[in-house]
Motif scaffolding. Sequence first.
Motif, PDB file in Angstrom:
ATOM      1  N   ILE A 478     -16.907   2.054  -5.265  1.00  0.00           N
ATOM      2  CA  ILE A 478     -17.012   0.672  -5.739  1.00  0.00           C
ATOM      3  C   ILE A 478     -16.798   0.664  -7.248  1.00  0.00           C
ATOM      4  N   GLN A 479     -15.957  -0.253  -7.702  1.00  0.00           N
ATOM      5  CA  GLN A 479     -15.627  -0.339  -9.125  1.00  0.00           C
ATOM      6  C   GLN A 479     -15.098  -1.746  -9.408  1.00  0.00           C
ATOM      7  N   PRO A 480     -15.051  -2.165 -10.679  1.00  0.00           N
ATOM      8  CA  PRO A 480     -14.640  -3.541 -10.985  1.00  0.00           C
ATOM      9  C   PRO A 480     -13.191  -3.840 -10.669  1.00  0.00           C
ATOM     10  N   GLY A 481     -12.305  -2.843 -10.816  1.00  0.00           N
ATOM     11  CA  GLY A 481     -10.878  -3.134 -10.758  1.00  0.00           C
ATOM     12  C   GLY A 481     -10.453  -3.863 -12.026  1.00  0.00           C
ATOM     13  N   GLY A 482      -9.158  -4.170 -12.087  1.00  0.00           N
ATOM     14  CA  GLY A 482      -8.660  -4.902 -13.252  1.00  0.00           C
ATOM     15  C   GLY A 482      -7.768  -4.099 -14.167  1.00  0.00           C
ATOM     16  N   SER A 483      -7.568  -2.835 -13.866  1.00  0.00           N
ATOM     17  CA  SER A 483      -6.666  -2.014 -14.666  1.00  0.00           C
ATOM     18  C   SER A 483      -5.215  -2.346 -14.307  1.00  0.00           C
ATOM     19  N   ASN A 484      -4.330  -2.199 -15.289  1.00  0.00           N
ATOM     20  CA  ASN A 484      -2.904  -2.354 -15.010  1.00  0.00           C
ATOM     21  C   ASN A 484      -2.415  -1.297 -14.020  1.00  0.00           C
ATOM     22  N   ARG A 485      -3.216  -0.247 -13.865  1.00  0.00           N
ATOM     23  CA  ARG A 485      -2.811   0.851 -12.980  1.00  0.00           C
ATOM     24  C   ARG A 485      -3.743   0.970 -11.784  1.00  0.00           C
ATOM     25  N   ASP A 486      -4.335  -0.139 -11.380  1.00  0.00           N
ATOM     26  CA  ASP A 486      -5.207  -0.130 -10.188  1.00  0.00           C
ATOM     27  C   ASP A 486      -4.493   0.459  -8.972  1.00  0.00           C
ATOM     28  N   GLN A 487      -3.214   0.144  -8.857  1.00  0.00           N
ATOM     29  CA  GLN A 487      -2.480   0.560  -7.657  1.00  0.00           C
ATOM     30  C   GLN A 487      -2.433   2.080  -7.526  1.00  0.00           C
ATOM     31  N   ASP A 488      -2.432   2.778  -8.664  1.00  0.00           N
ATOM     32  CA  ASP A 488      -2.427   4.250  -8.618  1.00  0.00           C
ATOM     33  C   ASP A 488      -3.684   4.762  -7.921  1.00  0.00           C
ATOM     34  N   SER A 489      -4.837   4.142  -8.240  1.00  0.00           N
ATOM     35  CA  SER A 489      -6.093   4.551  -7.618  1.00  0.00           C
ATOM     36  C   SER A 489      -6.152   4.134  -6.156  1.00  0.00           C
ATOM     37  N   VAL A 490      -5.603   2.963  -5.856  1.00  0.00           N
ATOM     38  CA  VAL A 490      -5.571   2.502  -4.461  1.00  0.00           C
ATOM     39  C   VAL A 490      -4.750   3.466  -3.615  1.00  0.00           C
ATOM     40  N   GLU A 491      -3.584   3.854  -4.124  1.00  0.00           N
ATOM     41  CA  GLU A 491      -2.724   4.787  -3.379  1.00  0.00           C
ATOM     42  C   GLU A 491      -3.398   6.135  -3.206  1.00  0.00           C
ATOM     43  N   ALA A 492      -4.135   6.580  -4.241  1.00  0.00           N
ATOM     44  CA  ALA A 492      -4.858   7.855  -4.142  1.00  0.00           C
ATOM     45  C   ALA A 492      -5.943   7.759  -3.072  1.00  0.00           C
ATOM     46  N   CYS A 493      -6.604   6.611  -2.996  1.00  0.00           N
ATOM     47  CA  CYS A 493      -7.622   6.402  -1.952  1.00  0.00           C
ATOM     48  C   CYS A 493      -6.995   6.412  -0.561  1.00  0.00           C
TER      49      CYS A 493
END
Length: 510
Positions: A478-493
């Motif tokens: 769980i995290q706030p999100g909002g980074s320009n690179r959120d998608q990188d973390s989503v793909e890693a998940c």
Amino acid sequence: MIKRALISVSDKTGIKELGQALDHLGVELISTGGTAKMMVENGIKVKEVSEITGFPECLDGRVKTLHPAIHGGLLARREIEEHMQTLEELDIQKIDLVIINLYPFRETMEKEGVSFQEVIEQIDIGGPAMLRSAAKNHQDVTVVVDPEDYETVLAEMKAFGNTKLATRKRLAKKVFQLTSHYDTLIAEYLSKDEPVSFPEIKTMTFEKVQNLRYGENPHQQAAFYREIGSTSGTLPTARQIQGKELSFNNINDAAETLSLLQEFDEPTAVAVKHTNPCGVASAETVELAYQKAFQSDPLSIFGGIVAVNRPLNKETADQMIEIFLEVIIAPSFTPEALEVFASKPNIRLLEIPDIKVDTGTTFDMKKIAGGMLIQESDKALSEAREVPTEKKPTEKEEKDLQFAWKIVKHIKSNAIVIVKDQQTLAVGPGQTSRIWALQNALRNTSHQVKGAVMASDAFFPFPDCVEEADKHGITAIIQPGGSNRDQDSVEACDKAGISMVFTGMRHFKH
């Protein structure tokens, strides 16, 4: 020489004895209303203010001392010949001593069920005006607002016929401290329903609870002050049952412990060390909650602060005394628990019956050189949720994620917390890099974190935290999100089969 004194007090502590002593010294006494009546009843010679002003009290006593015969006698400078000539021409006599305390505005304000108009009627007008006049002219006039100073004034009068200039200056300072405090209370009361949290001028007032032995370190002096007003469920309202005097660090850590504990409704135990949580757990009973909180980090809890939100019983007390704890906080302690703690008399026990009370909107203040930063306290928890990953949290993971999210906002940034079964397994506080916070948490835990969940106080700028979490078997984040690179973390998940929740709300704590 002190020849004439004006006395008008709401708090009549010691005033009979003072009036008798002044009368014995031959001082002419002037007074008003209830104070004059009390003196007459005790055989003390006194003149009513209306005899001096030649004008009766009016408007239900709102106007009685606002008169040149009073303020001229207070403000005239004795060393200026023209001032003395003016007094003689206007038949005004000097007033050398003023003893006043103000209408009980605060006491009225804090009463249950009191009306707005009742409170407003306790705004003193004449009192502060006379105090300020006397204090301004402290070169010649002695002014007393605190019964604690009666003895000093009388002793100096008996010895010298007057008070020392240094004493008059000290007493004048107390006047302006009192009137500043008094006016701030009024301003805060009149502002309490206004929507403006940060006005152009912000005044605040506090009263001292105690001097402290020292501050964060032995070379720093310190004191503990309480806020005026509604402070239910806060540390200044705690009753200390046993133990040594609280230190600066005890109070600071205990305040953070209490703040975190108030996030939870279920039986919960919170352990804090140096303002960072080191063990938090919820369970069916407070005894089990403490066991889990202790097991979270048996090393760091040593010398820490522990708080629970249920009455503390003997069984829990038996466990607590097995290690060194600085402070234990609870809504109450059973008699059997107190018997257990009596064997460790240095443990500080604090009782806060309304420990779960929502203290309402409060402010977080950070003093900086030359100024102050003021913000609303971080009490919010976002209900907005986005799950951008292919895998969704299970019901158990969801429960642990919410538990972790309540905790991570109380940890110094950059912050990471790892939770399983409503128990912290690892905490990574105060790092300059988020990946370091996670690595430190994992490096310093003695727990197997496989199947645990993770919370981060702010977004992931890179996928490295997800990749590190995957190595250790963490299954949800769980995290706030909002980074320009959120998608990188989503793909890693998605690659790792980890679920991730975005809350849309950051919780930096600096």
